[in-house]
Design a protein around this motif. Sequence first.
Motif, PDB file in Angstrom:
ATOM      1  N   THR A  23       0.825  -1.202   0.000  1.00 53.51           N
ATOM      2  CA  THR A  23       0.000   0.000   0.000  1.00 53.51           C
ATOM      3  C   THR A  23       0.863   1.258   0.000  1.00 53.51           C
ATOM      4  O   THR A  23       1.847   1.342   0.738  1.00 53.51           O
ATOM      5  N   TYR A  37      -1.030  11.497 -11.125  1.00 48.50           N
ATOM      6  CA  TYR A  37      -2.043  11.336 -10.083  1.00 48.50           C
ATOM      7  C   TYR A  37      -1.946  12.467  -9.065  1.00 48.50           C
ATOM      8  O   TYR A  37      -0.869  13.013  -8.822  1.00 48.50           O
ATOM      9  N   GLU A  41      -5.283  10.449  -4.738  1.00 43.12           N
ATOM     10  CA  GLU A  41      -5.587   9.320  -5.617  1.00 43.12           C
ATOM     11  C   GLU A  41      -4.594   8.170  -5.422  1.00 43.12           C
ATOM     12  O   GLU A  41      -4.855   7.047  -5.859  1.00 43.12           O
ATOM     13  N   LEU A  42      -3.479   8.450  -4.747  1.00 42.69           N
ATOM     14  CA  LEU A  42      -2.451   7.435  -4.560  1.00 42.69           C
ATOM     15  C   LEU A  42      -2.455   6.834  -3.165  1.00 42.69           C
ATOM     16  O   LEU A  42      -2.246   5.629  -3.010  1.00 42.69           O
ATOM     17  N   GLN A  45      -3.609   3.227  -2.093  1.00 42.22           N
ATOM     18  CA  GLN A  45      -3.715   2.379  -3.272  1.00 42.22           C
ATOM     19  C   GLN A  45      -2.544   1.399  -3.340  1.00 42.22           C
ATOM     20  O   GLN A  45      -1.504   1.594  -2.725  1.00 42.22           O
ATOM     21  N   SER A  46      -2.708   0.338  -4.124  1.00 40.74           N
ATOM     22  CA  SER A  46      -1.634  -0.621  -4.320  1.00 40.74           C
ATOM     23  C   SER A  46      -0.560  -0.006  -5.214  1.00 40.74           C
ATOM     24  O   SER A  46      -0.864   0.664  -6.207  1.00 40.74           O
ATOM     25  N   LEU A  49      -0.381  -0.250  -9.024  1.00 40.93           N
ATOM     26  CA  LEU A  49      -1.103   0.705  -9.853  1.00 40.93           C
ATOM     27  C   LEU A  49      -0.217   1.243 -10.976  1.00 40.93           C
ATOM     28  O   LEU A  49      -0.708   1.596 -12.050  1.00 40.93           O
ATOM     29  N   LYS A  86      -1.247   7.775 -15.109  1.00 39.23           N
ATOM     30  CA  LYS A  86      -2.703   7.778 -14.990  1.00 39.23           C
ATOM     31  C   LYS A  86      -3.375   7.791 -16.353  1.00 39.23           C
ATOM     32  O   LYS A  86      -4.428   7.159 -16.542  1.00 39.23           O
TER      33      LYS A  86
END
Length: 304
Positions: A23, A37, A41-42, A45-46, A49, A86
């Motif tokens: 993460t 991004y 948005e980050l 998140q994994s 991505l 992105k």
Amino acid sequence: MNLSELIVTQAPDGILFVSDAGTIVLANEALCTLSGYQPHELLGQSVELFLPADLRRLHVENRQRYASEPQRRPMGTMGDLTLLRKDGTKVPIDIALSRVDGEGHVGTIAFVRDTSEAKQSERQLQHQATHDALTGLTNRWLFSEYLRHAIAHAQRAGRRVALLLLDLDGFKSVNDTFGHAIGDKLLIDVAGSLTAQVRASDVVARIGGDEFVVLLREVEAVSDAVLVSEKLTAALSSPRNLDGFPVQTGCSVGIAMYPMDAQEPEALMHCADLAMYHAKAQGRGRSIVFTPEMSASTTSRFAR
């Protein structure tokens, strides 16, 4: 904002802190700019991505292996890497990894550097080293490599290779009459004409002032090479208008064949040069196929 936060914020490279679960815990401004991004948005998140779907499982395995067996990973040690932005585009990157385990934080710091400009500079330098600066054609060094590989492949496959050495007729007169600027434009125009007349698999190179060479990687017979040579001669004999100046030239062509005439690259060039010399001597504007008798009467420039 303390000093540590200020340094992370102002760092020119992207900085990611990733938990052992994969993460994203922290992403600095440079990383956000690089990836396209926004910070929100980050976070959470994994980290996968940033990779295409088909590479994510492998990255998970590599990430878990690094977490269990961390080792120094400086920039320049992880090969050619790309980051998926992105918008779906990919950007070349370099990465350094560092392991953190203390003060309540466990995970991996990734320092991410955009290498787009470095890659572009590398490509430009490579092109300059392997291509003629004026015409953009393959230069003598790279052509020699292509010829060597073509002969090696033909030897394994039992095929034939043709070498066509061209010298422009009347090029000095063009320079003397119209100036070197028009002479350069003529060379550029000739390069385009030659390239247009051969297959995409063939190679056209400029190896001297007004000398060009064409490698026909696979031909069935000498007659095939002669046919191509006649097309090239016809194309170069057409009148040209360069900056309003009427320019008329032509070319003389020497043809040599592997394996009949020679088995080594330098020897094959020697044979083509001898044939071209005879084409010049017999009135120019023509193609001559090498014969063994030429070796006894003429010394090639490539043998000096």
